[in-house]
Design an enzyme around this catalytic site. Structure first.
Site, PDB file in Angstrom:
ATOM      1  N   GLY A  92       3.291  -0.834   9.100  1.00  0.00           N
ATOM      2  CA  GLY A  92       4.652  -0.766   8.780  1.00  0.00           C
ATOM      3  C   GLY A  92       4.647  -0.543   7.342  1.00  0.00           C
ATOM      4  N   GLN A 120      -3.157  -2.080   7.405  1.00  0.00           N
ATOM      5  CA  GLN A 120      -3.473  -3.534   7.439  1.00  0.00           C
ATOM      6  C   GLN A 120      -4.352  -3.962   6.103  1.00  0.00           C
ATOM      7  OE1 GLN A 120      -4.228  -1.900  10.961  1.00  0.00           O
ATOM      8  NE2 GLN A 120      -2.219  -2.204  11.017  1.00  0.00           N
ATOM      9  N   LYS A 126       0.803  -1.307   0.177  1.00  0.00           N
ATOM     10  CA  LYS A 126       0.051   0.056   0.016  1.00  0.00           C
ATOM     11  C   LYS A 126       0.940   1.258   0.008  1.00  0.00           C
ATOM     12  CE  LYS A 126      -2.132  -1.108   3.756  1.00  0.00           C
ATOM     13  NZ  LYS A 126      -1.630  -2.708   3.823  1.00  0.00           N
TER      14      LYS A 126
HETATM   15  P1  IMP Z   1      -2.069  -6.138  15.988  1.00  0.00           P
HETATM   16  O1  IMP Z   1      -2.800  -5.072  15.193  1.00  0.00           O
HETATM   17  O2  IMP Z   1      -1.067  -5.995  16.676  1.00  0.00           O
HETATM   18  O3  IMP Z   1      -3.161  -6.618  17.146  1.00  0.00           O
HETATM   19  O4  IMP Z   1      -2.189  -7.929  15.428  1.00  0.00           O
HETATM   20  C1  IMP Z   1      -3.261  -8.561  15.040  1.00  0.00           C
HETATM   21  C2  IMP Z   1      -3.074  -9.357  13.717  1.00  0.00           C
HETATM   22  O5  IMP Z   1      -2.755  -8.363  12.685  1.00  0.00           O
HETATM   23  C3  IMP Z   1      -1.687 -10.149  13.727  1.00  0.00           C
HETATM   24  O6  IMP Z   1      -1.793 -11.324  12.945  1.00  0.00           O
HETATM   25  C4  IMP Z   1      -0.551  -9.018  13.106  1.00  0.00           C
HETATM   26  O7  IMP Z   1       0.360  -9.907  12.623  1.00  0.00           O
HETATM   27  C5  IMP Z   1      -1.618  -8.545  12.001  1.00  0.00           C
HETATM   28  N1  IMP Z   1      -1.186  -7.074  11.565  1.00  0.00           N
HETATM   29  C6  IMP Z   1      -1.241  -6.005  12.318  1.00  0.00           C
HETATM   30  N2  IMP Z   1      -0.671  -5.054  11.578  1.00  0.00           N
HETATM   31  C7  IMP Z   1      -0.307  -5.407  10.360  1.00  0.00           C
HETATM   32  C8  IMP Z   1       0.168  -4.821   9.110  1.00  0.00           C
HETATM   33  O8  IMP Z   1       0.610  -3.596   9.211  1.00  0.00           O
HETATM   34  N3  IMP Z   1       0.451  -5.767   8.131  1.00  0.00           N
HETATM   35  C9  IMP Z   1      -0.049  -7.103   8.325  1.00  0.00           C
HETATM   36  N4  IMP Z   1      -0.406  -7.853   9.415  1.00  0.00           N
HETATM   37  C10 IMP Z   1      -0.589  -6.776  10.387  1.00  0.00           C
END
Ligand code: IMP
Length: 426
Positions: free
Chosen positions: A40, A225, A16
């Protein structure tokens, strides 16, 4: 005036940042509206690579305004580190970065509880990024201990709210997780100092954005995400804690849905996922390792190896429906340049029946077998190509197969991380 949303159509990491960076060329304002420092976003300009966690990557365009909307959970330390890092590299945020006063803050106990919660789950973890995202949204929705950006600027209010929150969180930290409680003094001291530094950036974003749209500005909303990590529509519970689908661009910034014109679903030319949960087209073993190596598929936030798999059309059909997509932006076509053969999952077989849509019940998903169409790889470099007609015909066959099965046009194709490595479609 134009208003566009660019969001992830898969499980995040679709590229993205690169697409947003490109679309920013035609935008005046770029807005983040959900998630937090779990995102990220990697952008490469010349030889310099930047990874953004909080600030929209549009900040690298000197004349653009970047906005962090109310739907984002703001980690002030991460935000200030990013502002400082950009400053050292010659990019100023002064007068160009706006942060919603209504956004909720991530506090040290959110990060601690995020990690403690994951560790206490034993085998069945979500695999969060440990950035405190879930606990911060939990406080927002629970409404007793949520602390907002605007609270930073009233010392008495901040002290009272923080004191009450730290007391309650420390009980949980001690009694449930058997860990050392947090000290109040360093937290209030650091958040009071963040207030000083953040004050010039904070305002009412909804008013700013609506006036900007009224006056004909081009606004780009940048999702974090991806669709399948949406807390309502994703592969629950293996999701993030916010809505990642298009509606969140409105609720997370205070702009009404009638003002949005285009929704672009950014999708890789294959599929990846970080963290746990089902993944029907996952390539395990050597094949998965090979694709991971070709695409350098390691997380920008956590460095974790991403799971890799074939392109999954049912996922894109869901993304189309859930977001009202108007087109796709196809990224990382060049990563597939050396593959001999390519598989595309066009539907699933479940108990002898054919499913065209991605099921929302994970138990059904776990029993779904991908039905693949296979095509020959183009086996030549696409990295230098800038027009669709110049792509090898087998690469065009691949793109056309995806576009036809999803039922949406491609508006962009990305063939490399650099801004110019982009094919714009008619
Ligand atoms: P959280 O957002 O840190 O609570 O993580 C929840 C889930 O979302 C996990 O499987 C993370 O690996 C995934 N996740 C969160 N942020 C990202 C992102 O920017 N890219 C890919 N996966 C993400």
């Amino acid at each position: 005036m134009s208003t566009k949303i660019a969001l992830g159509a898969q499980w995040g990491d679709e590229g993205k940042a690169k697409v947003v960076d490109y679309l920013t060329l035609d935008s005046d304002i770029v807005v983040r509206y959900q998630g937090g420092a779990n995102a990220g976003h990697t952008v490469k300009v010349g030889d310099v690579e930047f990874v953004f966690h909080m600030i929209p990557s549009g900040i690298m365009h000197q004349d653009k305004i970047c906005v962090i909307g109310n739907g984002v959970v703001v980690d002030p330390q991460a935000l200030l580190d990013e502002i400082d890092d950009l400053h050292t590299k010659g990019f100023s945020c002064e007068g160009r970065l706006k942060v919603s006063q209504s956004a909720h803050l991530v506090l040290p106990y959110h990060k601690l509880l995020d990690r403690a919660g994951e560790e206490s789950k034993g085998g069945v973890t979500i695999g969060t990024t440990g950035r405190g995202i879930g606990p911060a949204y939990r406080d927002k929705v629970e409404r007793t201990h949520g602390i907002r950006v605007m609270d930073l600027f009233d010392a008495r209010r901040l002290t009272e709210k923080l004191r009450a929150a730290v007391d309650v969180k420390n009980e949980i930290i001690k009694k449930i997780y058997n860990l050392e409680p947090l000290e109040f003094a360093p937290i209030i001291d650091s958040y009071a100092s963040y207030a000083e530094r953040l004050r010039p950036f904070v305002s009412d974003i909804s008013i700013f954005l609506n006036e900007a749209i009224d006056s004909g500005k081009n606004v780009l909303f940048e999702g974090a995400q991806g669709t399948l990590l949406d807390v309502d529509h994703g592969t629950y519970p293996y999701v993030t804690s916010s809505n990642t689908t298009a509606g969140a661009a409105c609720t997370g910034s205070g702009v009404g849905p009638t003002r949005i014109e285009e929704v672009i679903g950014v999708t890789k030319s294959y599929t990846t996922r970080v963290g746990n949960g089902p993944f029907p087209t996952e390539m395990v073993g050597e094949d998965g390792d090979h694709l991971r190596k070709l695409g350098n598929e390691f997380g920008a936030t956590t460095g974790r190896a991403r799971r890799c798999g074939w392109f999954d059309v049912p996922i894109l059909r869901s993304a189309k429906r859930l977001n009202g997509l108007t087109s796709i932006a196809l990224t990382r076509l060049d990563t597939l340049d050396t593959m001999e053969r390519l598989k595309v999952c066009t539907s699933y077989e479940y108990k002898g029946e054919r499913l065209d849509q991605f099921p929302s019940d994970l138990e059904i998903l776990a029993d779904c077998q991908p039905i693949y169409e296979e095509i020959e790889g183009w086996r030549s470099s696409t990295a230098h190509i800038r027009s669709y007609q110049e792509l090898p015909s087998l690469a065009r066959d691949y793109v056309e197969l995806l576009v036809e099965r999803i039922g949406l046009p491609a508006s962009l194709i990305s063939v490399g991380p650099e801004r110019h490595a982009t094919i714009e479609m008619d």
